[in-house]
Design a protein around this motif. Structure first.
Motif, PDB file in Angstrom:
ATOM      1  N   GLU A  65       0.826  -1.206   0.000  1.00 11.36           N
ATOM      2  CA  GLU A  65       0.000   0.000   0.000  1.00 11.36           C
ATOM      3  C   GLU A  65       0.863   1.258   0.000  1.00 11.36           C
ATOM      4  O   GLU A  65       0.552   2.234  -0.701  1.00 11.36           O
ATOM      5  CB  GLU A  65      -0.937  -0.024   1.210  1.00 11.36           C
ATOM      6  CG  GLU A  65      -2.027  -1.076   1.107  1.00 11.36           C
ATOM      7  CD  GLU A  65      -2.795  -1.264   2.400  1.00 11.36           C
ATOM      8  OE1 GLU A  65      -3.992  -1.590   2.329  1.00 11.36           O
ATOM      9  OE2 GLU A  65      -2.200  -1.085   3.494  1.00 11.36           O
ATOM     10  N   PHE A  66       1.930   1.244   0.786  1.00 12.55           N
ATOM     11  CA  PHE A  66       2.859   2.376   0.755  1.00 12.55           C
ATOM     12  C   PHE A  66       3.435   2.558  -0.652  1.00 12.55           C
ATOM     13  O   PHE A  66       3.517   3.678  -1.174  1.00 12.55           O
ATOM     14  CB  PHE A  66       4.006   2.153   1.740  1.00 12.55           C
ATOM     15  CG  PHE A  66       3.697   2.500   3.162  1.00 12.55           C
ATOM     16  CD1 PHE A  66       3.142   3.722   3.501  1.00 12.55           C
ATOM     17  CD2 PHE A  66       3.984   1.604   4.184  1.00 12.55           C
ATOM     18  CE1 PHE A  66       2.877   4.056   4.827  1.00 12.55           C
ATOM     19  CE2 PHE A  66       3.717   1.924   5.507  1.00 12.55           C
ATOM     20  CZ  PHE A  66       3.163   3.147   5.833  1.00 12.55           C
ATOM     21  N   LYS A  67       3.869   1.462  -1.267  1.00 12.97           N
ATOM     22  CA  LYS A  67       4.483   1.539  -2.585  1.00 12.97           C
ATOM     23  C   LYS A  67       3.480   2.014  -3.632  1.00 12.97           C
ATOM     24  O   LYS A  67       3.827   2.796  -4.536  1.00 12.97           O
ATOM     25  CB  LYS A  67       5.052   0.167  -2.979  1.00 12.97           C
ATOM     26  CG  LYS A  67       5.885   0.204  -4.253  1.00 12.97           C
ATOM     27  CD  LYS A  67       6.555  -1.138  -4.503  1.00 12.97           C
ATOM     28  CE  LYS A  67       7.382  -1.109  -5.784  1.00 12.97           C
ATOM     29  NZ  LYS A  67       8.056  -2.407  -6.042  1.00 12.97           N
ATOM     30  N   LYS A  68       2.229   1.591  -3.518  1.00 15.26           N
ATOM     31  CA  LYS A  68       1.202   2.036  -4.450  1.00 15.26           C
ATOM     32  C   LYS A  68       1.012   3.544  -4.361  1.00 15.26           C
ATOM     33  O   LYS A  68       0.913   4.243  -5.380  1.00 15.26           O
ATOM     34  CB  LYS A  68      -0.112   1.321  -4.168  1.00 15.26           C
ATOM     35  CG  LYS A  68      -1.244   1.716  -5.113  1.00 15.26           C
ATOM     36  CD  LYS A  68      -2.544   1.007  -4.762  1.00 15.26           C
ATOM     37  CE  LYS A  68      -3.666   1.455  -5.701  1.00 15.26           C
ATOM     38  NZ  LYS A  68      -4.968   0.820  -5.332  1.00 15.26           N
ATOM     39  N   TYR A  69       0.961   4.073  -3.130  1.00 16.80           N
ATOM     40  CA  TYR A  69       0.826   5.517  -2.936  1.00 16.80           C
ATOM     41  C   TYR A  69       2.044   6.236  -3.511  1.00 16.80           C
ATOM     42  O   TYR A  69       1.925   7.271  -4.172  1.00 16.80           O
ATOM     43  CB  TYR A  69       0.660   5.796  -1.448  1.00 16.80           C
ATOM     44  CG  TYR A  69       0.218   7.200  -1.084  1.00 16.80           C
ATOM     45  CD1 TYR A  69      -0.369   8.066  -2.016  1.00 16.80           C
ATOM     46  CD2 TYR A  69       0.364   7.664   0.229  1.00 16.80           C
ATOM     47  CE1 TYR A  69      -0.781   9.333  -1.649  1.00 16.80           C
ATOM     48  CE2 TYR A  69      -0.051   8.931   0.600  1.00 16.80           C
ATOM     49  CZ  TYR A  69      -0.620   9.765  -0.345  1.00 16.80           C
ATOM     50  OH  TYR A  69      -1.025  11.022   0.020  1.00 16.80           O
ATOM     51  N   ASP A  70       3.239   5.687  -3.250  1.00 18.49           N
ATOM     52  CA  ASP A  70       4.470   6.224  -3.832  1.00 18.49           C
ATOM     53  C   ASP A  70       4.339   6.391  -5.344  1.00 18.49           C
ATOM     54  O   ASP A  70       4.676   7.439  -5.911  1.00 18.49           O
ATOM     55  CB  ASP A  70       5.634   5.254  -3.559  1.00 18.49           C
ATOM     56  CG  ASP A  70       6.565   5.744  -2.476  1.00 18.49           C
ATOM     57  OD1 ASP A  70       6.336   6.830  -1.934  1.00 18.49           O
ATOM     58  OD2 ASP A  70       7.518   5.023  -2.170  1.00 18.49           O
ATOM     59  N   LYS A  71       3.895   5.327  -6.001  1.00 15.51           N
ATOM     60  CA  LYS A  71       3.806   5.333  -7.464  1.00 15.51           C
ATOM     61  C   LYS A  71       2.760   6.331  -7.953  1.00 15.51           C
ATOM     62  O   LYS A  71       2.943   6.964  -9.003  1.00 15.51           O
ATOM     63  CB  LYS A  71       3.494   3.930  -7.972  1.00 15.51           C
ATOM     64  CG  LYS A  71       4.679   2.966  -7.891  1.00 15.51           C
ATOM     65  CD  LYS A  71       5.842   3.449  -8.763  1.00 15.51           C
ATOM     66  CE  LYS A  71       7.000   2.479  -8.750  1.00 15.51           C
ATOM     67  NZ  LYS A  71       8.141   2.981  -9.589  1.00 15.51           N
TER      68      LYS A  71
END
Length: 433
Positions: free
Chosen positions: A93-99
């Motif tokens: 979820e963190f990585k998705k927000y990052d992207k």
């Protein structure tokens, strides 16, 4: 460079590579938040300042602002987001927000170029990437299987040779006028500066003598072995201690007694702590001594002969203009070049006046209390950034650490910390009148 992509890549390198997904809830420094908070905070700040992504209102709220408590009394703290969550988002979820943030920033660049809000957001990300490094260095929970592939490039091999110039070499600096803060032309060229860098003005600096190199671990060891941490006279009655006490803070001696401090934080019995491992003391002897400002001031008192910490204005007087600074920054140990400190004087980064290690290898402590310049105006979209810390308990730092990114490498940039906060990678050098 693709700054947005670099920010996202650094997030993954730090949170997944160095820290490890299983350690995100770890809080190695009690005065800071758990690691996980900062992954969300870096993305949400960029989102709030530059993008306002739909459906991300919750993230912008819970990750809005971190913490910088009073070291003496951690209950004294500015407005901040919740420090703990019942359940942090997953790494996916963190990585998705990052992207999502990276895609939004890249789309803005494609459509209208790099703008002021974007530079503010990315500069903020760089600062947190740096502070995360000293948090990682304090953590006993790291990713033992870390893939150390950094998004920039292969790292340079660190220099290991001891310096050839004796530490007692001093450079005489003549009385001069210096430029403090960023001029309107510099602000326009840079695209963004923080509010504490404005307004630009001139200041007079009296002549002084400055050590060509920072104080090293080997030199600081003499202070430790001579009972430096047990002699109250070295800690009381110096300008740093007196400024903080006058502002209602506890003094340096009270701090080292309360915390039972007997040596610099990064020193252990078998060596000096780095990002990845312990380096034996004899191998780290010529590294800069990474210490708090209180410890630096006590060393000066022990050394005697008028030794003191430089002022912010004196730091500026060590450069012969902007190109001199640019040379020191290009050649210095910053922007992750060596992933840690190296022997002082081992880089070709000396200014034209003969002073080394000024834009890298550790922030440079000054004795100047952090305050706004005359005419200070807070940022309209982040009015708390500087003003919350105009308290005579924070002091200006200049230069760069080994992990300071390129967006903070400018002469006008002002970092700031409390003198009894020992975690930043910060060094000092001796000056005399």
């Amino acid at each position: 460079p693709n700054l947005a992509g670099t920010a996202t890549g650094l997030n993954e390198f730090i949170f997944k590579g160095l820290i490890g997904e299983e350690n995100l809830s770890h809080q190695p420094i009690l005065l800071r938040n758990p690691f996980a908070f900062y992954w969300g905070h870096i993305s949400s700040f960029s989102d709030r300042i530059s993008l306002d992504l739909p459906g991300r209102e919750h993230e912008r709220e819970i990750f809005e602002r971190g913490v910088d408590p009073d070291v003496d009394d951690p209950t004294k703290i500015h407005r901040h987001s919740p420090r703990h969550q019942d359940a942090w988002p997953t790494p996916e979820e963190f990585k998705k927000y990052d992207k999502e943030v990276e895609h939004g920033l890249c789309q803005q660049i494609t459509e209208g170029g790099v703008n002021r809000d974007m530079l503010m957001a990315l500069g903020h990300a760089e600062m947190h990437h740096e502070t995360l490094m000293y948090m990682v260095m304090q953590s006993d929970k790291k990713n033992k299987q870390a893939n150390q592939k950094h998004p920039f490039a292969d790292f340079a091999p660190p220099p290991t040779e001891s310096r050839s110039i004796p530490s007692e070499k001093f450079v005489h600096i003549k009385s001069t006028q210096v430029n403090l803060g960023a001029s309107a032309e510099q602000e326009a060229a840079l695209g963004f500066v923080w509010d504490n860098e404005l307004p630009h003005h001139k200041a007079s600096v009296n002549s002084f003598n400055c050590a060509a190199f920072p104080v090293t671990n080997g030199e600081f060891q003499d202070f430790v072995q001579d009972g430096g941490y047990t002699n109250r006279s070295f800690w009381d009655n110096n300008e740093i201690n007196d400024t903080v006490v006058s502002a209602g803070g506890s003094g340096a001696w009270d701090w080292i007694r309360r915390e039972e401090i007997q040596r610099p934080l990064f020193w252990e019995d078998k060596g000096v702590r780095t990002l990845y491992d312990l380096v034996p003391h004899d191998k780290a002897r010529d590294w800069p001594a990474v210490v708090s400002l209180y410890e630096a001031a006590a060393y000066c008192k022990w050394l005697g002969n008028g030794a003191r910490i430089m002022t912010e204005g004196e730091y500026h007087a060590l450069f012969e203009g902007q190109e001199d600074y640019n040379h020191a920054a290009r050649q210095g140990n910053n922007n992750w070049k060596y992933q840690g400190v190296v022997p002082v004087g081992s880089m070709d980064d000396a200014t034209s006046k003969g002073v080394s290690d000024l834009v890298g290898n550790g922030w440079e402590w000054t004795s100047t209390p952090f305050a706004g310049f005359t005419g200070f105006k807070p940022l309209p979209d982040y009015d708390e950034y500087s003003a919350d810390f105009f308290d005579d308990k924070h002091f200006v730092m200049k230069g760069a650490s080994p992990f300071t990114g390129i967006l903070a490498q400018r002469m006008s940039f002002r970092n700031f910390y409390q003198p009894n906060y020992p975690y930043p990678i910060a060094k000092f050098r001796i000056v005399t009148n």
